[in-house]
Design a protein around this motif. Structure first.
Motif, PDB file in Angstrom:
ATOM      1  N   ALA A  16       0.839  -1.199   0.000  1.00 31.14           N
ATOM      2  CA  ALA A  16       0.000   0.000   0.000  1.00 31.14           C
ATOM      3  C   ALA A  16       0.872   1.246   0.000  1.00 31.14           C
ATOM      4  CB  ALA A  16      -0.922   0.010   1.223  1.00 31.14           C
ATOM      5  N   PRO A  17       1.290   1.655  -1.184  1.00 32.30           N
ATOM      6  CA  PRO A  17       2.232   2.782  -1.232  1.00 32.30           C
ATOM      7  C   PRO A  17       1.577   4.099  -0.815  1.00 32.30           C
ATOM      8  CG  PRO A  17       1.593   2.134  -3.447  1.00 32.30           C
ATOM      9  CD  PRO A  17       0.928   1.184  -2.521  1.00 32.30           C
ATOM     10  N   LEU A  18       2.431   5.003  -0.349  1.00 34.11           N
ATOM     11  CA  LEU A  18       1.983   6.338   0.021  1.00 34.11           C
ATOM     12  C   LEU A  18       1.555   7.083  -1.253  1.00 34.11           C
ATOM     13  CD1 LEU A  18       1.949   8.350   2.438  1.00 34.11           C
ATOM     14  CD2 LEU A  18       4.300   8.948   1.827  1.00 34.11           C
ATOM     15  N   LEU A  19       2.446   6.982  -2.247  1.00 36.05           N
ATOM     16  CA  LEU A  19       2.159   7.638  -3.527  1.00 36.05           C
ATOM     17  C   LEU A  19       2.317   6.600  -4.617  1.00 36.05           C
ATOM     18  CD1 LEU A  19       1.910  10.352  -5.288  1.00 36.05           C
ATOM     19  CD2 LEU A  19       4.408  10.159  -5.468  1.00 36.05           C
ATOM     20  N   SER A  20       1.342   6.507  -5.496  1.00 37.77           N
ATOM     21  CA  SER A  20       1.613   5.687  -6.673  1.00 37.77           C
ATOM     22  C   SER A  20       1.251   6.447  -7.940  1.00 37.77           C
ATOM     23  CB  SER A  20       0.919   4.332  -6.583  1.00 37.77           C
ATOM     24  OG  SER A  20      -0.465   4.487  -6.694  1.00 37.77           O
ATOM     25  N   ILE A  21       2.172   6.335  -8.864  1.00 37.24           N
ATOM     26  CA  ILE A  21       2.028   6.998 -10.154  1.00 37.24           C
ATOM     27  C   ILE A  21       1.779   5.872 -11.158  1.00 37.24           C
ATOM     28  CG2 ILE A  21       3.259   8.352 -11.889  1.00 37.24           C
ATOM     29  CD1 ILE A  21       5.030   9.356  -9.519  1.00 37.24           C
ATOM     30  N   GLU A  22       0.643   5.946 -11.829  1.00 35.90           N
ATOM     31  CA  GLU A  22       0.284   4.841 -12.719  1.00 35.90           C
ATOM     32  C   GLU A  22       0.157   5.321 -14.163  1.00 35.90           C
ATOM     33  OE1 GLU A  22      -3.306   3.290 -11.066  1.00 35.90           O
ATOM     34  OE2 GLU A  22      -2.344   2.742  -9.176  1.00 35.90           O
ATOM     35  N   ASN A  23       1.033   4.830 -15.008  1.00 32.75           N
ATOM     36  CA  ASN A  23       1.001   5.094 -16.459  1.00 32.75           C
ATOM     37  C   ASN A  23       0.843   6.573 -16.782  1.00 32.75           C
ATOM     38  OD1 ASN A  23      -0.938   2.429 -15.889  1.00 32.75           O
ATOM     39  ND2 ASN A  23       0.824   2.126 -17.245  1.00 32.75           N
ATOM     40  N   LEU A  24       1.574   7.381 -16.069  1.00 34.86           N
ATOM     41  CA  LEU A  24       1.396   8.826 -16.189  1.00 34.86           C
ATOM     42  C   LEU A  24       2.029   9.359 -17.483  1.00 34.86           C
ATOM     43  CD1 LEU A  24       0.114  11.028 -14.421  1.00 34.86           C
ATOM     44  CD2 LEU A  24       2.393  11.503 -13.545  1.00 34.86           C
ATOM     45  N   THR A  25       1.237  10.103 -18.224  1.00 37.31           N
ATOM     46  CA  THR A  25       1.707  10.707 -19.473  1.00 37.31           C
ATOM     47  C   THR A  25       1.283  12.176 -19.473  1.00 37.31           C
ATOM     48  OG1 THR A  25       1.502   8.637 -20.674  1.00 37.31           O
ATOM     49  CG2 THR A  25       1.510  10.646 -22.002  1.00 37.31           C
ATOM     50  N   GLY A  26       2.167  13.049 -19.868  1.00 44.08           N
ATOM     51  CA  GLY A  26       1.761  14.471 -19.914  1.00 44.08           C
ATOM     52  C   GLY A  26       2.927  15.369 -20.216  1.00 44.08           C
ATOM     53  N   GLY A  27       2.630  16.659 -20.323  1.00 46.61           N
ATOM     54  CA  GLY A  27       3.661  17.651 -20.616  1.00 46.61           C
ATOM     55  C   GLY A  27       3.024  19.015 -20.661  1.00 46.61           C
ATOM     56  N   TYR A  28       3.488  19.838 -21.599  1.00 43.84           N
ATOM     57  CA  TYR A  28       2.978  21.192 -21.707  1.00 43.84           C
ATOM     58  C   TYR A  28       2.046  21.298 -22.907  1.00 43.84           C
ATOM     59  CZ  TYR A  28       6.671  22.094 -18.381  1.00 43.84           C
ATOM     60  OH  TYR A  28       7.457  22.067 -17.268  1.00 43.84           O
ATOM     61  N   GLY A  29       0.767  21.393 -22.651  1.00 37.97           N
ATOM     62  CA  GLY A  29      -0.188  21.491 -23.748  1.00 37.97           C
ATOM     63  C   GLY A  29      -0.120  20.257 -24.631  1.00 37.97           C
ATOM     64  N   GLU A  30       0.157  20.467 -25.905  1.00 34.72           N
ATOM     65  CA  GLU A  30       0.191  19.372 -26.869  1.00 34.72           C
ATOM     66  C   GLU A  30       1.489  18.579 -26.792  1.00 34.72           C
ATOM     67  OE1 GLU A  30      -2.501  18.957 -29.570  1.00 34.72           O
ATOM     68  OE2 GLU A  30      -3.317  19.839 -27.731  1.00 34.72           O
ATOM     69  N   ILE A  31       2.480  19.198 -26.161  1.00 34.30           N
ATOM     70  CA  ILE A  31       3.799  18.559 -26.165  1.00 34.30           C
ATOM     71  C   ILE A  31       3.908  17.575 -25.010  1.00 34.30           C
ATOM     72  CG2 ILE A  31       6.290  18.982 -26.087  1.00 34.30           C
ATOM     73  CD1 ILE A  31       5.393  21.974 -26.864  1.00 34.30           C
ATOM     74  N   VAL A  32       3.999  16.303 -25.348  1.00 37.82           N
ATOM     75  CA  VAL A  32       4.106  15.276 -24.320  1.00 37.82           C
ATOM     76  C   VAL A  32       5.576  15.090 -23.970  1.00 37.82           C
ATOM     77  CG1 VAL A  32       3.800  12.826 -23.847  1.00 37.82           C
ATOM     78  CG2 VAL A  32       1.990  14.117 -24.996  1.00 37.82           C
ATOM     79  N   LEU A  52       3.820  17.172 -12.763  1.00 39.62           N
ATOM     80  CA  LEU A  52       2.583  16.410 -12.951  1.00 39.62           C
ATOM     81  C   LEU A  52       2.096  15.853 -11.613  1.00 39.62           C
ATOM     82  CD1 LEU A  52       3.478  14.516 -16.243  1.00 39.62           C
ATOM     83  CD2 LEU A  52       1.604  16.158 -15.971  1.00 39.62           C
ATOM     84  N   VAL A  53       3.055  15.483 -10.779  1.00 40.92           N
ATOM     85  CA  VAL A  53       2.684  14.893  -9.485  1.00 40.92           C
ATOM     86  C   VAL A  53       2.171  15.966  -8.526  1.00 40.92           C
ATOM     87  CG1 VAL A  53       3.535  13.657  -7.465  1.00 40.92           C
ATOM     88  CG2 VAL A  53       4.245  12.946  -9.755  1.00 40.92           C
ATOM     89  N   THR A  54       2.779  17.151  -8.587  1.00 40.90           N
ATOM     90  CA  THR A  54       2.371  18.196  -7.635  1.00 40.90           C
ATOM     91  C   THR A  54       1.130  18.944  -8.116  1.00 40.90           C
ATOM     92  OG1 THR A  54       3.820  19.806  -8.684  1.00 40.90           O
ATOM     93  CG2 THR A  54       4.722  18.600  -6.797  1.00 40.90           C
ATOM     94  N   GLY A  55       0.775  18.773  -9.373  1.00 40.02           N
ATOM     95  CA  GLY A  55      -0.458  19.417  -9.847  1.00 40.02           C
ATOM     96  C   GLY A  55      -0.230  20.706 -10.592  1.00 40.02           C
ATOM     97  N   ALA A  56       1.031  21.100 -10.778  1.00 39.96           N
ATOM     98  CA  ALA A  56       1.294  22.306 -11.554  1.00 39.96           C
ATOM     99  C   ALA A  56       0.941  22.070 -13.029  1.00 39.96           C
ATOM    100  CB  ALA A  56       2.755  22.733 -11.406  1.00 39.96           C
ATOM    101  N   LEU A  57       1.017  20.817 -13.458  1.00 41.45           N
ATOM    102  CA  LEU A  57       0.616  20.457 -14.829  1.00 41.45           C
ATOM    103  C   LEU A  57      -0.469  19.391 -14.752  1.00 41.45           C
ATOM    104  CD1 LEU A  57       4.099  20.067 -16.570  1.00 41.45           C
ATOM    105  CD2 LEU A  57       2.519  21.998 -16.763  1.00 41.45           C
ATOM    106  N   LYS A  58      -1.359  19.429 -15.719  1.00 39.33           N
ATOM    107  CA  LYS A  58      -2.416  18.412 -15.776  1.00 39.33           C
ATOM    108  C   LYS A  58      -1.967  17.291 -16.720  1.00 39.33           C
ATOM    109  CE  LYS A  58      -5.625  20.735 -13.420  1.00 39.33           C
ATOM    110  NZ  LYS A  58      -4.654  20.864 -12.301  1.00 39.33           N
ATOM    111  N   PRO A  59      -2.041  16.048 -16.275  1.00 42.58           N
ATOM    112  CA  PRO A  59      -1.586  14.946 -17.139  1.00 42.58           C
ATOM    113  C   PRO A  59      -2.563  14.682 -18.287  1.00 42.58           C
ATOM    114  CG  PRO A  59      -2.421  14.108 -15.055  1.00 42.58           C
ATOM    115  CD  PRO A  59      -2.482  15.604 -14.968  1.00 42.58           C
ATOM    116  N   ALA A  60      -2.032  14.100 -19.350  1.00 46.22           N
ATOM    117  CA  ALA A  60      -2.882  13.720 -20.480  1.00 46.22           C
ATOM    118  C   ALA A  60      -3.584  12.401 -20.169  1.00 46.22           C
ATOM    119  CB  ALA A  60      -2.041  13.593 -21.752  1.00 46.22           C
ATOM    120  N   SER A  61      -2.880  11.514 -19.485  1.00 46.70           N
ATOM    121  CA  SER A  61      -3.511  10.263 -19.061  1.00 46.70           C
ATOM    122  C   SER A  61      -2.720   9.705 -17.894  1.00 46.70           C
ATOM    123  CB  SER A  61      -3.542   9.265 -20.223  1.00 46.70           C
ATOM    124  OG  SER A  61      -2.228   8.927 -20.597  1.00 46.70           O
ATOM    125  N   GLY A  62      -3.229   8.662 -17.291  1.00 46.85           N
ATOM    126  CA  GLY A  62      -2.578   8.069 -16.129  1.00 46.85           C
ATOM    127  C   GLY A  62      -3.152   8.612 -14.839  1.00 46.85           C
TER     128      GLY A  62
END
Lengths: 387, 232, 283
Positions: free
Chosen positions: B4-20, B51-61
């Motif tokens: 039971a991890p404290l934080l888990s990042i699952e298949n996270l994909t994202g970047g700035y706007g269109e740029i992954v 992406l983890v802190t929420g400054a950017l919104k992920p595309a998926s994951g």
């Protein structure tokens, strides 16, 4: 625009009604007379648009009800000339050449008037109605408004004699009307034994008058001639009274009408005089009847009566009188008979003299936010404008 | 990794706007452990953190913290829930005092929670009234580090915490991290300084071109494995 | 001597009222970067709040809560519907708020009419001070403004909210990362800014002309002050107000009002040219 359509369609309906009857009179056969009524509906002077339009419409309705001009109904076309002169010229040209307007009545600033006289070149009758600096002599142009001579020649001596106004401070906005008014004022002040202790012109945007008030106080002026307009006049007069200057000096304005006085407010209007050809409160049968008819027609919430708005009513009356006397609407026919034409309006009797009108001038004192006429100067000459 | 991890990042994909920039990353941080993410400049480490802190919104994951899906939670909400974060750049509020930097997010404005950290980094309490903008780069990093480590955060995210910091202070940082781990707090640390990684990491992940290319658990051979792969 | 005292008081008055007028815009533009072209219209709404209270025959001071509520609610709506989507897009904000300003002017014109209105001074008359007679209301107003600014200054420097606003202004990402709800704080800041503009309108209403188009003057003078004083500090705001107000008073006293106005314009242009960040810049 809606209103114009409405007027058109209702006139159209009236026309159809008349034609379907058996009396096809010469009046309707000739069609209505289109009159361009040029008033500010936008911009800084837009404040006067509604009262101007109401007054003009009232005159049109009254004249139409009694048979129109030369038996033809008047069809007023209202045009906004609150913008720059070039726009006003464009609109007037369209109306004149496009819609075949046969006469123009204008209540607007002098810059627009200059552009219009250039455009019309005396080929169409043009009546200019508001208070102004004097000097317009173009052919085909007739001026109803008060000139500085009319507003000041009888008034300054009267104030000197009755109110002890001897040390005058002249303050106005920085354009030709205040400057020309003050130039005329200086002569009357000297002739009445007084002196000018200060003269100042402010930009239209001025909203802080403290330094002017300090100077007025410092000069010991006991009378101030105000040719500030609109908001500047309101702001100046409020500050003037708040400094307690109303106790030491009277104020005379030559364009302080009912709206401006409302903005100045009752607590700031002590010792404030205004000189004009019309006030809503003039107590003559003609003026009272006019005010009552206005209230009945437009209701209690209508734009308040004032000299600028009312001048449009006079404008229509003058057009009717000129056309009636000339038995024509052609500019040259009217120009030939204009001198000496008279008509009776809410202001009293007016007589054309040198393209201007000699008429009664009223000096009113503010009483709270209403004007009380304290002196009437009968049949004041407009001065020599075409010298 | 624990169940039971404290934080888990699952298949996270994202970047700035269109740029992954980050592609399909899956990582987990357990309570009481530190996960260090390393890699060359520009491989997407800071983007991952944002992406983890929420400054950017992920595309998926997904980003799951203490069992709760925070993938689209606002940044300030994550902080309120117990994520501390020290960014790589723009680490302090320059126009505020050192004390204000440490307390503005706490309504009690108490510095009590920093007592142990102040003991380790005594230059900080000496400069409480000073504008943070006047500190040196290393001092700003330490200020930011302390703020993120303040006692009520359960997960601490550090982005290049040692940049510009003197070696003796890096050692103190490692010490502070290890004692926080001892009381059950988790760490996600992006770091290129392998000395710190070696001193604190329970797990390490190596990133390249926005992807995780290697993971390593435990400290055995950690430095050697990472260095070898970093050089390729 | 009397003249010197008069000019001194006029200078103080002019600085104080300009400061009051610009304060709301300083909050909205200086802190949030929102060039609120409707700033003057919120001042106008404040003045009409005073008029409404007067027409209802209620005490003048009730206009203050009325203006705060009206402007605050409208500001909230404006932020929620338009502004929040446009942060960091200055040109779009400029156009959108200009459109809103026109709507507000027309709305007031329809409700109250185009004509000039007059709000009475609750303290008419003059007070003798240092040998000259000065309007009582102005003196009280100056005192109120000074107290207001002092309180605001202390609050902004000392309070946690003040620190959070500064943090948000300087580094919004980090502010969010430490747990500050920047969306909510921005909205609160915007609402506060326009409510302050409304308050200024109430306090100034007895002294100025009141009509639907009065706001334009205030927008312009506020802009000049922010150009000179710079964004984001109360010191800059006060300095800007006194430079603009002082230049106007002094140049108008020596020459005339037109020169005073040109002087203000020249100073503003010089600042835009040579010191675009103003005297006190937060950069």
């Amino acid at each position: 625009m809606k209103r114009r359509d409405f007027i058109k369609s209702s006139l159209g309906a009236a026309l159809v009604g008349a034609l379907s009857g058996n009396a096809i009179t010469s009046a309707f056969a000739a069609g209505p007379i289109k009159v361009g009524i040029l008033i500010p509906l936008s911009g800084p002077a837009g404040l006067f648009g509604p009262s101007s339009q109401n007054c003009a419409q009232m005159a049109v309705d009254e004249i139409n009800a009694s048979g129109g001009i030369l038996g033809r109904q008047i069809e007023p076309v209202y045009v906004d000339v609150g913008g720059p002169p070039a726009d006003a010229t464009q609109a007037a040209l369209k109306l004149w050449k496009g819609e075949k307007a046969e006469a123009f009545i204008g209540m607007h600033d002098s810059a627009v008037r200059g552009a219009l006289t250039n455009l019309f070149k005396g080929q169409v009758p043009y009546i200019y109605t508001p208070v102004y600096e004097g000097g317009e002599c173009a052919a085909g142009t007739y001026v109803i408004g008060e000139t500085p001579e009319q507003q000041l020649a009888p008034v300054i001596p009267w104030l000197a004699k009755e109110k002890g106004a001897t040390k005058w401070y002249l303050i106005g906005n920085d354009y030709n009307w205040p400057r020309d008014t003050n130039a005329a004022a200086k002569g009357y002040i000297e002739a009445s034994g007084g002196e000018v202790v200060g003269e100042e012109y402010l930009p239209f945007t001025a909203d802080n008058f403290d330094s002017n008030l300090a100077k007025i106080k410092d000069t010991g002026a006991n009378a101030v001639l105000i040719t500030l307009v609109g908001g500047a006049s309101v702001g100046f007069n409020r500050a003037f009274a708040s400094f307690g200057l109303a106790d030491s000096a009277i104020r005379l304005g030559t364009l302080i009408e009912e709206n401006t006085l409302a903005g100045i407010g009752a607590e700031n209007s002590k010792g404030l005089y205004s000189s004009a050809g019309y006030f809503a409160s003039i107590d003559t049968p003609a003026a009272t009847a006019f005010a009552e008819a206005y209230a009945a027609k437009f209701g209690a919430d209508a734009a308040a009566l004032n000299s600028l708005g009312e001048s449009c009513y006079e404008g229509v009356l003058l057009l009717s009188a000129l056309a009636g006397k000339a038995q024509s609407l052609s500019a040259s026919d009217i120009d030939a008979i204009a001198e000496g034409t008279t008509y009776e309006g809410p202001r009293g009797q007016a007589t054309m003299s040198n393209r201007h009108v000699a008429k009664d001038i009223y000096l009113a004192e503010a009483d709270g936010t209403a004007f009380k006429v304290v002196q009437t100067f009968a049949n004041v000459d407009p001065g020599n404008n075409c010298g | 990794m624990s169940a039971a991890p404290l934080l888990s990042i699952e298949n996270l994909t994202g970047g700035y706007g269109e740029i992954v920039i980050v592609t399909d990353m899956s990582l987990a941080v357990a309570a009481g452990e530190a996960l260090c993410v390393t890699g060359r400049n520009g491989v997407g480490k800071s983007t991952l953190v944002r992406l983890v802190t929420g400054a950017l919104k992920p595309a998926s994951g997904k980003v799951i913290f203490e069992g709760e899906d925070l993938t689209f939670a606002p940044a300030h909400g994550r902080a309120r829930q117990g994520m501390g974060y020290a960014p790589q750049e723009g680490v302090v509020f320059d126009t505020l005092s050192v004390a204000e930097n440490l307390t503005l997010h706490h309504s009690d404005r108490s510095l009590e929670r920093y007592r142990e950290l102040f003991a380790m980094f005594p230059r900080l309490p000496d400069r409480l009234g000073q504008r943070a903008g006047t500190l040196s780069g290393g001092e700003k990093k330490i200020l930011s580090f302390c703020r993120a480590l303040a006692e009520d955060t359960r997960l601490v995210i550090l982005d290049e915490p040692t940049e510009g910091v003197q070696p003796e202070n890096i050692a103190l940082m490692a010490e502070a991290i290890n004692s926080a781990k001892a009381v059950g707090r988790g760490f996600l640390i992006v770091e290129q300084n392998l000395s710190l990684v070696e001193a604190v990491a329970d797990h390490a992940a190596l990133m390249d071109h926005g992807e995780c290319i290697y993971t390593h658990s435990g400290t055995v051979n950690l430095r050697a494995e990472l260095s070898r792969r970093l050089k390729i | 001597m009397d003249l010197v005292v008069t000019y001194g008081l006029n200078f103080a008055y002019s600085t104080a009222t300009l400061g009051l007028i610009v304060l709301g815009l300083a909050v909205v533009f200086g802190l949030l970067g929102v060039m609120n072209m409707a700033h003057g219209e919120f001042v106008m709404l404040g003045a009409y709040s005073a008029l409404t209270v007067q027409q209802a025959g209620l005490p003048f001071l009730l206009a203050i809560p009325l203006a705060l509520i009206v402007c605050g609610a409208l500001g909230w709506l404006m932020e929620w519907s338009v502004i929040r989507h446009l942060y960091r897009r200055p040109f779009d904000t400029f156009l959108a708020t200009w459109g809103i300003a026109i709507l507000m002017r027309k709305g007031v014109e329809v409700t109250f009419g185009r004509e000039y209105q007059s709000v009475d001074q609750s303290l008419p008359g003059t007070v003798s001070l240092l040998g000259i007679d000065y309007p009582a209301y102005r003196l009280v107003l100056m005192a109120v403004i000074v107290v207001m600014f002092a309180a605001l200054f202390v609050w902004y420097q000392r309070s946690n909210t003040g620190a959070r606003i500064k943090a948000m202004v300087q580094n919004p990402d980090l502010a969010a990362a430490v747990g500050i709800n920047t969306a909510r704080l921005s909205r609160a800041t915007f609402v506060t800014g326009v409510a302050i503009a409304g308050l200024a309108g109430v306090l100034l209403a007895p002294l100025v002309r009141v009509e639907p188009y009065m706001g334009l003057d205030y927008l312009l003078s506020s802009f000049f002050i922010l150009v000179v004083g710079g964004l984001g500090t109360i010191e800059g705001l006060i300095t800007g107000s006194s430079i603009i107000g002082g230049a106007d008073v002094i140049i108008s006293a020596i020459f005339d009002k037109t020169a005073g106005y040109l002087g203000v314009l020249a100073i503003s242009i010089l600042f835009l040219w040579l010191r675009p960040d103003g005297i006190f810049s937060r950069r």
